[in-house]
Design an enzyme around this catalytic site. Structure first.
Site, PDB file in Angstrom:
ATOM      1  N   CYS A 124      67.290  37.632  57.075  1.00 45.80           N
ATOM      2  CA  CYS A 124      66.326  38.367  57.891  1.00 45.80           C
ATOM      3  C   CYS A 124      66.736  39.836  58.016  1.00 45.80           C
ATOM      4  O   CYS A 124      66.760  40.545  57.025  1.00 45.80           O
ATOM      5  CB  CYS A 124      66.161  37.687  59.243  1.00 45.80           C
ATOM      6  SG  CYS A 124      64.661  38.193  60.123  1.00 45.80           S
ATOM      7  N   HIS A 125      67.103  40.324  59.206  1.00 50.46           N
ATOM      8  CA  HIS A 125      67.569  41.697  59.357  1.00 50.46           C
ATOM      9  C   HIS A 125      69.086  41.801  59.232  1.00 50.46           C
ATOM     10  O   HIS A 125      69.627  42.916  59.201  1.00 50.46           O
ATOM     11  CB  HIS A 125      67.126  42.266  60.707  1.00 50.46           C
ATOM     12  CG  HIS A 125      65.646  42.486  60.814  1.00 50.46           C
ATOM     13  ND1 HIS A 125      64.786  41.472  61.183  1.00 50.46           N
ATOM     14  CD2 HIS A 125      64.872  43.579  60.577  1.00 50.46           C
ATOM     15  CE1 HIS A 125      63.542  41.940  61.184  1.00 50.46           C
ATOM     16  NE2 HIS A 125      63.563  43.206  60.815  1.00 50.46           N
ATOM     17  N   GLU A 155      57.211  43.773  58.682  1.00 54.31           N
ATOM     18  CA  GLU A 155      57.281  44.688  59.831  1.00 54.31           C
ATOM     19  C   GLU A 155      55.889  45.197  60.198  1.00 54.31           C
ATOM     20  O   GLU A 155      55.540  45.294  61.378  1.00 54.31           O
ATOM     21  CB  GLU A 155      58.197  45.876  59.513  1.00 54.31           C
ATOM     22  CG  GLU A 155      59.609  45.520  59.078  1.00 54.31           C
ATOM     23  CD  GLU A 155      60.477  44.958  60.194  1.00 54.31           C
ATOM     24  OE1 GLU A 155      59.978  44.729  61.314  1.00 54.31           O
ATOM     25  OE2 GLU A 155      61.673  44.743  59.936  1.00 54.31           O
TER      26      GLU A 155
END
Length: 222
Positions: A124-125, A155
């Site tokens: 993910c991030h 996003e």
């Protein structure tokens, strides 16, 4: 053994994405250590109904769950002997955009694991930390590597681009482009999607967390 790492510098950011690979690794009988900084509270994006399965929701609510026990016993990165571990796993949530790029003890620890032939994994991030991890030549470990992460389309769909502009964040697409990586988008932003390039394993989003953990184990054993 496994080092499964998640640092949180701002109290509004904690991701239950951490719980998903935690469970996958735990089922394999893996020994690991969590690393966390400061107080943790929920990130609404990470605990929404659409983000979590029923089992994840149960784990989040049950403070006696092994996931929460591990968090209570977490150590600072400066207190961990990275030589004892063979996998570095960075779990996401938008909070990592704030603290992972400046988490120098994590950068050095991950580089140590990588230099010993260990696996660097992120989902993910979490991959925001990867360009900061250097190999023995001093270059980022992602230079020339194929990776994925939470992409710009995702996003945009979450209406978070104004937040990126507010904090002067770069999207992960842009970040990896500048790092010299081959960034691959999933066919759909929230598909389960993982890329493995040698001892580097990356997953695109929350749905990819368990698959990323499994791929990391496969990479370690290959």
């Amino acid at each position: 053994m496994v080092l499964f790492m998640k640092t949180v510098q701002r109290p509004e950011h904690i991701s239950l994405k951490s719980c998903i690979p935690f469970k996958s690794l735990q089922r394999q009988g893996i020994v690991f250590r969590l690393s966390v900084r400061m107080v943790m509270l929920a990130d609404d994006h990470s605990i929404s109904d659409s983000a979590l399965s029923d089992s994840d929701k149960n784990a989040f609510k049950d403070k006696n769950n092994d996931f929460w026990k591990a968090i209570k016993n977490a150590k600072n990165a400066s207190d961990i002997n990275f030589s004892d571990y063979s996998i570095f796993f960075a779990a996401g949530g938008h909070g990592t955009l704030f603290d992972f790029p400046s988490a120098t003890n994590l950068h050095k620890g991950a580089a140590k694991i990588y230099s010993m032939g260990g696996v660097i994994a992120a989902v993910c991030h979490g991959p925001v930390i990867l360009p900061c991890i250097k190999d023995s030549t001093g270059f980022s470990i992602v230079k020339g590597k194929t990776v994925t992460a939470f992409n710009e389309i995702a996003e945009q769909q979450m209406n978070l681009m104004p937040t990126f502009e507010k904090y002067h964040f770069k999207t992960l697409n842009k970040l990896f482009q500048e790092a010299g990586s081959n960034f691959v988008d999933p066919q759909e932003p929230f598909d389960d999607f993982v890329k493995t390039d040698g001892k580097l394993v990356t997953g695109a989003n929350p749905a990819s967390a368990a698959s990323t953990a499994k791929a990391a184990l496969n990479s370690l054993n290959s």
